[in-house]
Design a protein around this motif. Structure first.
Motif: not given
Length: 91
Positions: A9-11, A3-6, A32-38, A13-24
């Motif tokens: 992977m969803e994160d 579930k962690y990896f799933e 921040h979420r990935i940092k904490g869980s990792a 996808v969202t990151l790639k969409e966000a960077i395409a739209n400059n949603e910093f």
């Protein structure tokens, strides 16, 4: 752990969409979420890269964010592969 990896992977996808739209703000939040869980799962490299991603997003550094997202993805895929294929026992 699957579930962690799933979730990561969803994160990604969202990151790639966000960077395409400059949603910093989205990039910073997910970084921040990935940092904490990792770090809680022992993936220090992913945690460190995610911390750098957070900082780059705060500063609006699009190119740095793109590079860091790619590196985070590589590290997550390596960790996933390692988890799915534990080392064989020595004879």
């Amino acid at each position: 752990m699957p579930k962690y990896f799933e979730a990561r992977m969803e994160d990604l996808v969202t990151l790639k969409e966000a960077i395409a739209n400059n949603e910093f703000s989205t990039i910073k939040r997910i970084g921040h979420r990935i940092k904490g869980s990792a770090k809680s799962y022992g993936f220090a490299n992913v945690g460190d890269l995610s911390s750098d991603l957070e900082t780059a997003a705060e500063q609006g550094l699009s190119a740095d964010c793109r590079i860091l997202i790619e590196k985070i993805e590589e590290e997550i895929l390596l960790a996933k592969k390692s988890f799915e294929s534990p080392p064989e026992a020595s004879s």
